[in-house]
Design a protein around this motif. Structure first.
Motif, short mmCIF file in Angstrom:
data_model
loop_
_atom_site.label_atom_id
_atom_site.label_comp_id
_atom_site.label_asym_id
_atom_site.label_seq_id
_atom_site.Cartn_x
_atom_site.Cartn_y
_atom_site.Cartn_z
N TYR A 1 37.65 42.08 42.65
CA TYR A 1 39.29 43.11 41.96
C TYR A 1 38.49 44.78 42.29
O TYR A 1 39.37 45.31 42.50
CB TYR A 1 38.91 42.27 40.09
N LEU B 1 42.48 39.97 43.07
CA LEU B 1 42.57 39.53 41.49
C LEU B 1 41.23 38.47 40.99
O LEU B 1 40.97 38.66 40.06
CB LEU B 1 43.94 38.69 40.62
N SER B 2 40.70 38.43 42.02
CA SER B 2 39.96 37.34 41.47
C SER B 2 38.72 37.31 41.25
O SER B 2 38.00 38.54 41.79
CB SER B 2 39.61 35.91 42.96
N ALA B 3 37.26 37.01 40.53
CA ALA B 3 36.42 37.50 40.25
C ALA B 3 35.38 38.02 41.37
O ALA B 3 35.45 37.41 42.21
CB ALA B 3 35.60 36.54 39.52
N SER C 1 46.37 36.31 44.94
CA SER C 1 45.41 35.75 43.67
C SER C 1 43.75 36.41 44.51
O SER C 1 42.75 36.58 43.58
CB SER C 1 44.87 34.16 44.69
N SER D 1 51.53 36.60 40.58
CA SER D 1 51.25 36.07 39.37
C SER D 1 53.30 36.66 38.83
O SER D 1 52.77 35.16 38.10
CB SER D 1 50.17 37.57 38.30
N TYR E 1 41.34 45.24 43.99
CA TYR E 1 42.66 45.64 42.98
C TYR E 1 42.40 47.07 42.26
O TYR E 1 43.02 48.41 42.78
CB TYR E 1 42.84 44.37 42.30
N ARG E 2 41.22 47.23 41.89
CA ARG E 2 40.77 48.38 41.38
C ARG E 2 40.94 49.95 42.35
O ARG E 2 40.81 51.07 41.86
CB ARG E 2 39.50 47.96 40.45
N ALA F 1 48.85 41.11 43.75
CA ALA F 1 49.01 40.76 42.72
C ALA F 1 49.81 40.52 42.66
O ALA F 1 49.08 39.85 41.55
CB ALA F 1 47.77 41.63 43.23
#
Lengths: 488, 478
Positions: free
Chosen positions: A370, A365-367, A362, A318, A374-375, A314
């Motif tokens: 996430y 992290l994408s809508a 990517s 970026s 990620y969370r 993640a």
């Protein structure tokens, strides 16, 4: 002893006694670096001219009465550290032509200390790999067995140290990238507490995990390097205000009364029995010196690899966006419009492992994903940190193997990313927690491959674990064994 | 024939903070340098470079938060907004996402009808500006100028509380005045220091919000008004034809006076926001907030209250005069030791009227405040009449100079010598015997005629009070 066999402390003494000059020393090692390229491929750049210039300057400083401890001692930097006016590639085609306009803080600190930089060391592309096979500049070979990997991503650093091409090197460790190659090559490497070594000018892979550290042939030498490289840096917001320390001065401590935690999670399935045995024997040495063993549990270590392979990609997805073909990175010659320029430049510039991690990063992290990835991974990271917090309430250090197996064969895992990722099963949790850990040689497999002992400490216990590594090395000679690559 | 539509407007305003250096590096924020003169490894996004937060930008955000009565978040988080664009060197913008530094606040806005309306502010967050793409002068290629990259921005997001273009403009003006009062931005709209995006939708009154369009690139009050006006008509046409407004981003074309679709919701980027691991969460200590509070200047609303109290001005006058700091400062100079209401009338009437006609802002007013004050002094000490004062003001505005010099050079000093005025009066009565007779016979209205004649004869310089008194006396006497 020949110059190339000496460690940092010995060279420092030799230079101080004027047994040899910095120019003689650097010339000798530059020649060895060049000669070893065909066999080991440890370097991406050997900077003969600037090295000799720095060596001359060091000799001059000494002639003028300067007695800085590391004055004139050579080292080389992992090619992830920006060096002004020199190519800094990060092992990637993307930066194959990139000449940095500035020096990394770590590079600057070593320069100030009068150390002579001989060149830039090979590494996995953007530090993504555990075998040094993802480098655009070709794989590095393990000096103990040229058919085997040196580990990664700081594979060039570890191989060059083991092969006695260098007394000291920098490395970076995001999930084990200092410790795993140190273990595979039989050298000593410290992953410092997150925030002790400046990340400024160190090309970012996963910012919350990346930590630069020293690699050498002994814990004592690593401490000498830490004396220089650690310390607060106003240019790195994650640098700790109390990062500096007197690492070398803290050596020579007694082991008596030390409480060692040995987590069963580090000795379970997947661990090579040979490694298990050698590591247990090393731990027993500490017991004989008066340490006591306490069982500790790191129940969430089982989640470390999967947590890491969400968070690290993640951040990487970026961090690597700046390599877009617009300013300094590889630009495709075949693009017709902006969109195409991005796609083509990045497709051509990045190797498959880097592309894979950018895609994974990517995605998590994408809508819509996430929260699920990620969370959740952040929550697991907190649990892993909590495991260590609880363990360090009971013990002073935690010991275990650095890697589940000794060095594997070139090509053995390059087609299977997950098998490769599991090579870091014992090192990753340390990065997720941000604690320091040392890997030092503690024996060999029957096939003659080095095995590493990992000593993990609590936050800011870098001095302690270096001291414990040093104590062991004062009473063992595993770290003094020399690989026979020159005869192979 | 359309039923009434209600327009719903929310504004997102990007304010460039006037810090000396950029938000994450030590480069200068000065405008107008050679391309890429103000850059370094950090704002060029060189490999390995890292951001370090400019604390001055934080203090300015705190000042703004305090000025709008907002809740300040004692812990806010910088996040990365990921997208590719050539003028965005890192491939992400450092912004604040889930937790901004400034939470809910509000601004009370004076509308042209004299009413006040409260506009709620959802949040304000710190972020960095992007660079600029230069498409001219590079035959077939684009140049990138990263001087602006990393300039600190405060993005101020309002609630959808505005119900007309007029309200939106009034809010934007108040916000503009506020950031300048606070000295957190130069507010220069031409240079892009104060930029506005508008979210516009229509609905039937009382119904839920309609689908909105976001209009970008509104860098003047006039453009905001025109763009909203255009957008209302566009959406109204769609809705009344039974269509649906599409959620999209539109660009305002100032030349054509219209908005054009830029990208639809489907084409919108997935910005993949996540907390920036290079920056620690921003912690605000109470002492720091208090330090900023103590250093706040007098804010528009407080100044308005003081104007009402100190100068005895009506609320409306006080609001107009405090709308911009420069205007309020100007007024206070003019009103010093003068009739405060008269000073207000002059500043709001003659001065603002002339500025408006000339298309000038108060900052570039050709009449210095001290001269306008002198003009009022000369009225008060009867050197000139109010009428002559207006003439002098016009000369001041057009040519500059000093009030007294103009009075002397042009012989505009008021005639207060009674014998001179009597002589003029007698001559006029003599020339107009019939009117004089009619007046004496009771045609009182003719008094005005005589006053006009005398003023004309004196070229407006005769003291009006004396003219009145003496004229009455002389007309009766004969």
């Amino acid at each position: 002893m020949e110059l190339h066999q000496m460690g940092v402390a010995e060279l420092s003494a030799g230079l101080r006694n004027k047994d040899f000059s910095a120019v003689e020393l650097s010339s000798t090692l530059l020649q060895r670096l060049r000669q070893a390229q065909d066999n080991l491929n440890a370097c991406i750049t050997i900077s003969e001219e600037s090295a000799l210039e720095q060596a001359r300057a060091a000799d001059q400083r000494r002639a003028q009465g300067d007695s800085a401890p590391l004055l004139g001692v050579p080292l080389a930097h992992k090619d992830i550290f920006c060096t002004r006016g020199q190519r800094t590639t990060c092992g990637s085609k993307m930066l194959a032509e990139f000449v940095s306009p500035y020096d990394a803080t770590v590079v600057q600190r070593f320069q100030k200390a009068g150390m002579v930089s001989l060149g830039k060391l090979n590494m996995d592309e953007f530090a993504m790999g555990s075998s040094n096979e993802t480098s655009f500049f070709g794989a590095v070979r393990n000096p103990w067995d040229l058919t085997r990997v040196p580990g990664g991503s700081s594979g060039g650093s570890a191989a060059a140290l083991a092969a006695r091409l260098l007394p000291a090197a920098t490395g970076t460790d995001t999930g084990g990238s200092i410790r795993q190659p140190a273990a595979f090559c039989g050298v000593t490497g410290l992953k410092p507490t997150y925030g002790r070594v400046s990340r400024y000018g160190m090309i970012a892979f996963a910012s919350s995990l990346d930590q630069g550290g020293p690699m050498a042939r002994s814990a004592a030498d690593c401490a000498l390097l830490m004396d220089v490289m650690a310390g607060h840096d106003a240019l790195d917001s994650t640098s700790h205000p109390q990062a500096a320390g007197r690492f070398s001065a803290a050596l020579g401590r007694s082991v008596k009364g030390l409480r060692i935690g040995v987590p069963e999670e580090f000795f379970g399935e997947g661990l090579d029995p040979e490694v298990a045995q050698v590591v247990q024997e090393a731990i027993q040495w500490y017991v004989r010196q008066g340490a006591e063993i306490r069982p500790v549990h790191l129940p969430n270590n089982v989640h470390a690899v999967s947590t890491y392979y969400v968070l690290a990609p993640a951040e990487a997805s970026s961090n690597l966006s700046r390599f877009d073909g617009i300013r300094y990175s590889h630009r495709s010659g075949s693009s017709v419009d902006l969109q195409e320029l991005y796609l083509q430049s990045r497709y051509e510039g990045f190797g498959p492992e880097v592309r894979r991690r950018i895609l994974v990063g990517s995605y998590v992290l994408s809508a819509g994903y996430y929260d699920a990835y990620y969370r959740k991974a952040q929550q697991l990271r907190a649990l892993i940190r909590e495991d260590f917090r609880r363990a360090f309430a009971e013990v002073d250090v935690i010991m275990g193997p650095t890697t589940p197996t000794p060095a594997f064969a070139l090509g053995a895992k390059s087609a299977d990313p997950v098998a490769m990722y599991l090579a870091d099963i014992y090192t990753i949790a340390v990065n997720l927690a941000g604690i320091p850990a040392l890997s030092l040689p503690c024996g060999f497999s029957k096939a003659g491959l080095p095995i590493g002992l990992q000593i993990m400490g609590n936050y800011f216990a870098d001095e302690l674990i270096l001291g414990l590594g040093d104590a062991y090395q004062r009473d063992s000679d595993w770290h003094q064994q020399v690989p026979g690559w020159e005869e192979q | 024939m359309s039923m009434a539509w209600e327009v719903v407007i929310g504004l997102e305003v990007h304010v460039q903070l006037n810090t000396r250096t950029k938000i994450f590096c030590a480069c200068s924020t000065a405008f107008g340098a050679e391309p890429n003169a103000h850059t370094c490894p950090v704002c060029l996004a060189m490999p390995g470079a890292l951001p370090v937060l400019n604390e001055a930008a934080v203090d300015k955000a705190i000042a703004f938060g305090l000025a709008i009565g907002a809740e300040l978040n004692h812990r806010s988080v910088f996040a990365r907004k990921n997208y590719f664009y050539p003028d965005l060197p890192k491939g992400y913008q450092i912004s604040q996402y889930e937790i901004p530094i400034v939470g809910r606040g509000h601004l009370d806005v004076l509308l042209p009808d004299g009413m006040e309306k409260r506009i709620n502010i959802t949040r304000a967050h710190l972020e960095e500006d992007a660079g600029k793409s230069l498409h001219e002068a590079y035959a077939g290629e684009s140049g990138i100028d990263l001087n602006r990259a990393g300039t600190p921005l405060l993005e101020i997001v309002s609630e959808p509380d505005m119900r007309s273009a007029v309200e939106a403009v009034a809010y934007l003006k108040k916000l503009h005045a506020l950031v300048r009062y606070l000295d957190i931005s130069d507010g220069n709209m031409q240079e892009g220091s104060f930029r506005c995006d508008a979210n516009v939708s229509l609905r039937r009154p009382g119904e839920p919000f309609g689908t909105r369009a976001e209009i970008k690139n509104l860098n003047s009050f006039r453009f905001l008004e025109k763009a909203i006006g255009y957008e209302i008509l566009r959406q109204q046409d769609i809705l009344e034809a039974g269509g649906k407004v599409v959620q999209e981003t539109r660009l305002f074309d100032a030349n054509q006076g219209e908005t054009r679709s830029m990208r639809s919701k489907e084409e919108a980027n997935d910005y993949r926001y996540f907390p920036d691991p290079d920056l620690l969460p921003l912690q605000l200590e109470e002492e720091r907030i208090e330090r900023v509070r103590a250093a706040l200047p007098e804010l528009p609303d407080a100044r308005k209250a003081r104007f009402i109290e100190q100068y005895g001005l009506p609320t409306y006058d006080a609001a107009v005069l405090t709308a911009a700091q420069e205007l309020a400062d100007y007024y206070e100079i003019v009103a010093t030791d003068q009739d405060a209401k008269l000073a207000a009338n002059w500043v709001m009437g003659e001065l603002l009227g002339a500025l408006n006609k000339a298309g000038l802002e108060i900052e570039s007013c050709p009449v210095v405040a001290e001269e306008l004050r002198q003009l009022l002094t000369r009225i008060a000490d009867q050197t000139i009449s109010g009428k002559i004062a207006k003439e002098i003001f016009e000369i001041l505005f057009a040519e500059g100079g000093s009030v007294d010099a103009i009075i002397d050079a042009r012989g505009l000093r008021q005639i207060t010598d009674s014998s001179a005025i009597v002589a003029m009066i007698d001559e006029i009565i003599q020339k107009n015997p019939q009117q004089a007779a009619d007046y004496r016979a009771g045609k009182e209205k003719l008094f005005g005629f005589f006053v006009g004649q005398v003023m004309k004869a004196s070229q407006g310089k005769a003291n009006p009070d004396q003219v009145n008194a003496l004229l009455r006396e002389r007309l009766q006497a004969q």
